[in-house]
Design a protein around this motif. Sequence first.
Motif: not given
Length: 109
Positions: A1-30
């Motif tokens: 149960m604790e392992q799933q908590f940390w997995q979800t926490t880390i995934l949420d961090f990197f998904i949010a980071l990736g959305v910002v960086l990816g969106g900015v990169a593609l928006g800059g290209l546009g």
Amino acid sequence: MEQQFWQTTILDFFIALGVVLGGVALGGLGAFLTNDYPTERMLRLAEQLKIWAMVAALGGTFDTIRAIEVNVLGGQLGQAGQQLAFIVSSFIGAHIGVLFIRWFFQGEI
């Protein structure tokens, strides 16, 4: 149960980071393709995408808020705390993405 908590926490961090960086990169290209100023557009996009990055990482904010409500009213404060940790983790990921973009283009945080 604790392992799933940390997995979800880390995934949420990197998904949010990736959305910002990816969106900015593609928006800059546009912006480049439409003869707009890419740097200015990318800095604005970073701020605008921050909340949407959190929503994407959490899979929809209503589910998270509903889970907090159900767990608090049900007396399961540990579960509510986990949901809050997911929100904080996604916020930190999105915010670090914005800070990285500011640093990259302006040289300051």
